[in-house]
Design a protein around this motif. Structure first.
Motif, PDB file in Angstrom:
ATOM      1  N   SER A  34      18.677  39.167  37.332  1.00  0.00           N
ATOM      2  CA  SER A  34      17.750  38.187  36.757  1.00  0.00           C
ATOM      3  C   SER A  34      17.462  37.114  37.794  1.00  0.00           C
ATOM      4  O   SER A  34      18.051  37.102  38.877  1.00  0.00           O
ATOM      5  N   LYS A  35      16.595  36.176  37.445  1.00  0.00           N
ATOM      6  CA  LYS A  35      16.296  35.092  38.388  1.00  0.00           C
ATOM      7  C   LYS A  35      17.536  34.243  38.662  1.00  0.00           C
ATOM      8  O   LYS A  35      17.619  33.565  39.674  1.00  0.00           O
ATOM      9  N   ASN A  36      18.521  34.302  37.777  1.00  0.00           N
ATOM     10  CA  ASN A  36      19.797  33.596  37.981  1.00  0.00           C
ATOM     11  C   ASN A  36      20.807  34.454  38.736  1.00  0.00           C
ATOM     12  O   ASN A  36      21.976  34.101  38.816  1.00  0.00           O
ATOM     13  N   LEU A  37      20.337  35.590  39.237  1.00  0.00           N
ATOM     14  CA  LEU A  37      21.163  36.538  39.989  1.00  0.00           C
ATOM     15  C   LEU A  37      22.335  37.086  39.175  1.00  0.00           C
ATOM     16  O   LEU A  37      23.453  37.215  39.670  1.00  0.00           O
ATOM     17  N   THR A  38      22.053  37.422  37.930  1.00  0.00           N
ATOM     18  CA  THR A  38      23.060  38.068  37.087  1.00  0.00           C
ATOM     19  C   THR A  38      22.532  39.420  36.628  1.00  0.00           C
ATOM     20  O   THR A  38      21.363  39.562  36.268  1.00  0.00           O
ATOM     21  N   SER A  39      23.409  40.405  36.668  1.00  0.00           N
ATOM     22  CA  SER A  39      23.064  41.721  36.147  1.00  0.00           C
ATOM     23  C   SER A  39      23.349  41.726  34.640  1.00  0.00           C
ATOM     24  O   SER A  39      24.044  40.836  34.131  1.00  0.00           O
ATOM     25  N   PRO A  40      22.862  42.732  33.916  1.00  0.00           N
ATOM     26  CA  PRO A  40      23.211  42.820  32.505  1.00  0.00           C
ATOM     27  C   PRO A  40      24.731  42.864  32.287  1.00  0.00           C
ATOM     28  O   PRO A  40      25.242  42.275  31.335  1.00  0.00           O
ATOM     29  N   LEU A  41      25.447  43.511  33.193  1.00  0.00           N
ATOM     30  CA  LEU A  41      26.904  43.554  33.064  1.00  0.00           C
ATOM     31  C   LEU A  41      27.512  42.168  33.268  1.00  0.00           C
ATOM     32  O   LEU A  41      28.433  41.778  32.549  1.00  0.00           O
ATOM     33  N   ASP A  42      26.999  41.405  34.219  1.00  0.00           N
ATOM     34  CA  ASP A  42      27.461  40.021  34.396  1.00  0.00           C
ATOM     35  C   ASP A  42      27.268  39.232  33.105  1.00  0.00           C
ATOM     36  O   ASP A  42      28.160  38.491  32.681  1.00  0.00           O
ATOM     37  N   LEU A  43      26.117  39.401  32.479  1.00  0.00           N
ATOM     38  CA  LEU A  43      25.845  38.694  31.224  1.00  0.00           C
ATOM     39  C   LEU A  43      26.837  39.092  30.139  1.00  0.00           C
ATOM     40  O   LEU A  43      27.298  38.245  29.375  1.00  0.00           O
ATOM     41  N   ALA A  44      27.149  40.368  30.073  1.00  0.00           N
ATOM     42  CA  ALA A  44      28.104  40.834  29.061  1.00  0.00           C
ATOM     43  C   ALA A  44      29.453  40.144  29.234  1.00  0.00           C
ATOM     44  O   ALA A  44      30.084  39.746  28.252  1.00  0.00           O
ATOM     45  N   GLN A  52      35.757  42.688  20.668  1.00  0.00           N
ATOM     46  CA  GLN A  52      35.494  44.125  20.525  1.00  0.00           C
ATOM     47  C   GLN A  52      34.042  44.452  20.860  1.00  0.00           C
ATOM     48  O   GLN A  52      33.758  45.418  21.559  1.00  0.00           O
ATOM     49  N   ILE A  53      33.112  43.634  20.379  1.00  0.00           N
ATOM     50  CA  ILE A  53      31.697  43.852  20.688  1.00  0.00           C
ATOM     51  C   ILE A  53      31.470  43.678  22.186  1.00  0.00           C
ATOM     52  O   ILE A  53      30.772  44.477  22.817  1.00  0.00           O
ATOM     53  N   LYS A  54      32.074  42.665  22.757  1.00  0.00           N
ATOM     54  CA  LYS A  54      31.953  42.418  24.193  1.00  0.00           C
ATOM     55  C   LYS A  54      32.461  43.622  24.984  1.00  0.00           C
ATOM     56  O   LYS A  54      31.796  44.098  25.909  1.00  0.00           O
ATOM     57  N   GLN A  55      33.618  44.144  24.623  1.00  0.00           N
ATOM     58  CA  GLN A  55      34.188  45.304  25.315  1.00  0.00           C
ATOM     59  C   GLN A  55      33.305  46.537  25.142  1.00  0.00           C
ATOM     60  O   GLN A  55      33.149  47.325  26.076  1.00  0.00           O
ATOM     61  N   ASP A  56      32.717  46.705  23.959  1.00  0.00           N
ATOM     62  CA  ASP A  56      31.821  47.843  23.721  1.00  0.00           C
ATOM     63  C   ASP A  56      30.593  47.763  24.622  1.00  0.00           C
ATOM     64  O   ASP A  56      30.180  48.772  25.204  1.00  0.00           O
ATOM     65  N   ILE A  57      30.013  46.583  24.749  1.00  0.00           N
ATOM     66  CA  ILE A  57      28.839  46.407  25.601  1.00  0.00           C
ATOM     67  C   ILE A  57      29.196  46.678  27.060  1.00  0.00           C
ATOM     68  O   ILE A  57      28.492  47.403  27.764  1.00  0.00           O
ATOM     69  N   ILE A  58      30.310  46.143  27.513  1.00  0.00           N
ATOM     70  CA  ILE A  58      30.753  46.352  28.892  1.00  0.00           C
ATOM     71  C   ILE A  58      31.004  47.835  29.159  1.00  0.00           C
ATOM     72  O   ILE A  58      30.556  48.381  30.173  1.00  0.00           O
ATOM     73  N   LYS A  59      31.675  48.500  28.243  1.00  0.00           N
ATOM     74  CA  LYS A  59      31.974  49.929  28.399  1.00  0.00           C
ATOM     75  C   LYS A  59      30.684  50.750  28.465  1.00  0.00           C
ATOM     76  O   LYS A  59      30.567  51.654  29.301  1.00  0.00           O
ATOM     77  N   LEU A  60      29.727  50.452  27.609  1.00  0.00           N
ATOM     78  CA  LEU A  60      28.455  51.179  27.619  1.00  0.00           C
ATOM     79  C   LEU A  60      27.735  51.024  28.949  1.00  0.00           C
ATOM     80  O   LEU A  60      27.278  52.017  29.534  1.00  0.00           O
TER      81      LEU A  60
END
Length: 70
Positions: A34-44, A52-60
């Protein structure tokens, strides 16, 4: 560099949309910054949500080649 729909879906904690997007996105798009230099995984990792939801998003995202900013 700008956010894509995966960034938005992670921020919205939308697991179903994340799953759908990951089926159709290239690894390049999955790891876009992103413009803030974060990937979707960084955001997660930054999300302040149920662990649990956080871990599920990271795992996906990781299962499809997602990486954090280096």
């Amino acid at each position: 560099m700008r956010s894509n729909v995966l960034h938005v879906s992670v921020l919205n904690k939308n697991l179903n949309m994340i799953k759908l997007l990951l089926k159709h996105m290239s690894v390049y798009s999955i790891n876009s910054m992103s413009k803030n230099l974060t990937s979707p995984l960084d955001l997660a990792y930054l999300l302040n949500i149920n662990i649990q939801i956080k871990q599920d998003i990271i795992k996906l995202i990781r299962s499809k080649g997602g990486k954090r900013k280096e």
